[in-house]
Structures are given as structure tokens and as C-alpha cells.
Design a protein around this motif. Structure first.
Motif, PDB file in Angstrom:
ATOM      1  N   PHE A 151       0.204  61.879  11.136  1.00  0.00           N
ATOM      2  CA  PHE A 151      -0.476  62.282   9.699  1.00  0.00           C
ATOM      3  C   PHE A 151      -1.949  62.473  10.302  1.00  0.00           C
ATOM      4  O   PHE A 151      -2.734  63.325   9.956  1.00  0.00           O
ATOM      5  CB  PHE A 151      -0.535  61.253   8.748  1.00  0.00           C
ATOM      6  CG  PHE A 151      -1.639  61.440   7.674  1.00  0.00           C
ATOM      7  CD1 PHE A 151      -1.390  62.412   6.877  1.00  0.00           C
ATOM      8  CD2 PHE A 151      -2.502  60.415   7.616  1.00  0.00           C
ATOM      9  CE1 PHE A 151      -2.502  62.822   5.763  1.00  0.00           C
ATOM     10  CE2 PHE A 151      -3.522  60.569   6.580  1.00  0.00           C
ATOM     11  CZ  PHE A 151      -3.520  61.595   5.797  1.00  0.00           C
ATOM     12  N   ARG A 152      -2.519  61.412  11.032  1.00  0.00           N
ATOM     13  CA  ARG A 152      -3.924  61.250  11.585  1.00  0.00           C
ATOM     14  C   ARG A 152      -4.131  62.640  12.541  1.00  0.00           C
ATOM     15  O   ARG A 152      -5.134  63.304  12.516  1.00  0.00           O
ATOM     16  CB  ARG A 152      -4.411  60.292  12.135  1.00  0.00           C
ATOM     17  CG  ARG A 152      -4.423  59.075  11.043  1.00  0.00           C
ATOM     18  CD  ARG A 152      -5.018  57.545  11.431  1.00  0.00           C
ATOM     19  NE  ARG A 152      -5.534  56.890  10.184  1.00  0.00           N
ATOM     20  CZ  ARG A 152      -6.586  57.123   9.696  1.00  0.00           C
ATOM     21  NH1 ARG A 152      -7.474  57.938  10.168  1.00  0.00           N
ATOM     22  NH2 ARG A 152      -6.879  56.425   8.671  1.00  0.00           N
ATOM     23  N   ASP A 153      -3.175  62.751  13.399  1.00  0.00           N
ATOM     24  CA  ASP A 153      -3.260  63.855  14.370  1.00  0.00           C
ATOM     25  C   ASP A 153      -3.315  65.210  13.758  1.00  0.00           C
ATOM     26  O   ASP A 153      -4.152  66.106  14.218  1.00  0.00           O
ATOM     27  CB  ASP A 153      -2.213  63.738  15.530  1.00  0.00           C
ATOM     28  CG  ASP A 153      -2.323  62.286  16.348  1.00  0.00           C
ATOM     29  OD1 ASP A 153      -3.397  61.737  16.371  1.00  0.00           O
ATOM     30  OD2 ASP A 153      -1.168  62.273  16.838  1.00  0.00           O
ATOM     31  N   GLU A 154      -2.681  65.337  12.693  1.00  0.00           N
ATOM     32  CA  GLU A 154      -2.454  66.736  12.127  1.00  0.00           C
ATOM     33  C   GLU A 154      -3.693  66.990  11.199  1.00  0.00           C
ATOM     34  O   GLU A 154      -3.982  68.051  11.329  1.00  0.00           O
ATOM     35  CB  GLU A 154      -1.019  66.938  11.316  1.00  0.00           C
ATOM     36  CG  GLU A 154       0.095  66.974  12.139  1.00  0.00           C
ATOM     37  CD  GLU A 154       1.440  66.896  11.264  1.00  0.00           C
ATOM     38  OE1 GLU A 154       1.374  67.173  10.310  1.00  0.00           O
ATOM     39  OE2 GLU A 154       2.535  66.734  12.108  1.00  0.00           O
ATOM     40  N   ALA A 155      -4.045  65.884  10.747  1.00  0.00           N
ATOM     41  CA  ALA A 155      -5.368  66.096   9.851  1.00  0.00           C
ATOM     42  C   ALA A 155      -6.555  66.459  10.837  1.00  0.00           C
ATOM     43  O   ALA A 155      -7.444  67.191  10.526  1.00  0.00           O
ATOM     44  CB  ALA A 155      -5.649  64.754   9.164  1.00  0.00           C
ATOM     45  N   ALA A 156      -6.522  65.762  11.935  1.00  0.00           N
ATOM     46  CA  ALA A 156      -7.615  66.028  12.941  1.00  0.00           C
ATOM     47  C   ALA A 156      -7.600  67.614  13.563  1.00  0.00           C
ATOM     48  O   ALA A 156      -8.838  68.134  13.570  1.00  0.00           O
ATOM     49  CB  ALA A 156      -7.777  65.036  14.163  1.00  0.00           C
ATOM     50  N   VAL A 157      -6.403  68.058  13.654  1.00  0.00           N
ATOM     51  CA  VAL A 157      -6.395  69.489  14.014  1.00  0.00           C
ATOM     52  C   VAL A 157      -6.491  70.308  13.009  1.00  0.00           C
ATOM     53  O   VAL A 157      -7.141  71.399  13.344  1.00  0.00           O
ATOM     54  CB  VAL A 157      -4.778  69.887  14.782  1.00  0.00           C
ATOM     55  CG1 VAL A 157      -4.560  71.211  15.134  1.00  0.00           C
ATOM     56  CG2 VAL A 157      -4.668  68.801  15.812  1.00  0.00           C
ATOM     57  N   ALA A 158      -6.045  70.159  11.837  1.00  0.00           N
ATOM     58  CA  ALA A 158      -6.036  71.125  10.667  1.00  0.00           C
ATOM     59  C   ALA A 158      -7.620  71.148   9.822  1.00  0.00           C
ATOM     60  O   ALA A 158      -7.988  72.151   9.370  1.00  0.00           O
ATOM     61  CB  ALA A 158      -4.969  70.820   9.776  1.00  0.00           C
ATOM     62  N   LEU A 159      -8.172  70.028  10.016  1.00  0.00           N
ATOM     63  CA  LEU A 159      -9.475  70.008   8.905  1.00  0.00           C
ATOM     64  C   LEU A 159     -10.811  69.925   9.949  1.00  0.00           C
ATOM     65  O   LEU A 159     -10.697  68.890  10.857  1.00  0.00           O
ATOM     66  CB  LEU A 159      -9.260  68.599   8.247  1.00  0.00           C
ATOM     67  CG  LEU A 159      -7.967  68.689   7.392  1.00  0.00           C
ATOM     68  CD1 LEU A 159      -7.932  67.337   6.592  1.00  0.00           C
ATOM     69  CD2 LEU A 159      -8.005  69.701   6.189  1.00  0.00           C
ATOM     70  N   PRO A 160     -11.921  70.519   9.340  1.00  0.00           N
ATOM     71  CA  PRO A 160     -13.125  70.118  10.137  1.00  0.00           C
ATOM     72  C   PRO A 160     -13.376  68.994   9.855  1.00  0.00           C
ATOM     73  O   PRO A 160     -13.230  68.278   8.926  1.00  0.00           O
ATOM     74  CB  PRO A 160     -14.008  71.370   9.390  1.00  0.00           C
ATOM     75  CG  PRO A 160     -13.357  71.364   7.934  1.00  0.00           C
ATOM     76  CD  PRO A 160     -11.612  71.394   8.174  1.00  0.00           C
ATOM     77  N   LEU A 161     -14.074  68.354  10.787  1.00  0.00           N
ATOM     78  CA  LEU A 161     -14.927  66.931  11.114  1.00  0.00           C
ATOM     79  C   LEU A 161     -13.841  65.746  10.717  1.00  0.00           C
ATOM     80  O   LEU A 161     -14.295  64.778  11.066  1.00  0.00           O
ATOM     81  CB  LEU A 161     -15.793  66.856   9.855  1.00  0.00           C
ATOM     82  CG  LEU A 161     -16.855  68.017   9.598  1.00  0.00           C
ATOM     83  CD1 LEU A 161     -17.796  67.702   8.433  1.00  0.00           C
ATOM     84  CD2 LEU A 161     -17.710  68.180  10.887  1.00  0.00           C
ATOM     85  N   ALA A 162     -12.504  66.168  11.004  1.00  0.00           N
ATOM     86  CA  ALA A 162     -11.755  65.104  10.953  1.00  0.00           C
ATOM     87  C   ALA A 162     -11.304  64.572  12.249  1.00  0.00           C
ATOM     88  O   ALA A 162     -11.017  65.540  12.945  1.00  0.00           O
ATOM     89  CB  ALA A 162     -10.199  65.158   9.983  1.00  0.00           C
TER      90      ALA A 162
END
Length: 68
Positions: free
Chosen positions: A24-35
């Protein structure tokens, strides 16, 4: 999205405590700016809000008003 924040955060807290947390965290980091993979859940939510605004502006997407 702000109206649904409590429900979204509840679901993300559930994910964060599960075995899919890192995915979840890895996918958020790839897909979302600043995450990043170490962002707080509130930081991920704010990043999702920013991405939503960017998509709306760049792709001229109409605001979804939900099901009535």
C-alpha cells in the motif's frame, strides 16, 4: 473527498496494520506526488488531494458529485 476522509483514513489504518502495508505504501509513493513509503497516512491523504486537483486541472475532469 474531505467528507469521506474519516472513512478513507479508517480503511487505510486497517491496511496499514495488515500484511499488505508495505505494498500500500509503495504504491502510494509511486502514484502520488509528495508521498513516500514512510509518509503518515494524513500525508498520503493530502497527497491524494493534490493529485486529484492536478488531474482535474490537467485533464479538465468534471467534479464527481457521487450517487444521489
Amino acid at each position: 473527498m474531505q467528507k469521506a476522509k474519516q472513512d478513507i483514513m479508517h480503511w487505510w489504518q486497517y491496511l496499514d496494520a495488515s500484511t499488505v502495508c508495505q505494498q500500500f505504501r509503495d504504491e502510494a509513493a509511486v502514484a502520488l506526488p509528495l508521498a513516500t513509503p514512510t509518509s503518515s497516512l494524513d500525508g498520503i491523504f493530502n497527497s491524494a488531494l493534490l493529485q486529484r486537483q492536478r488531474l482535474k486541472a490537467n485533464q479538465q475532469l468534471a467534479e464527481w458529485m457521487g450517487v444521489h
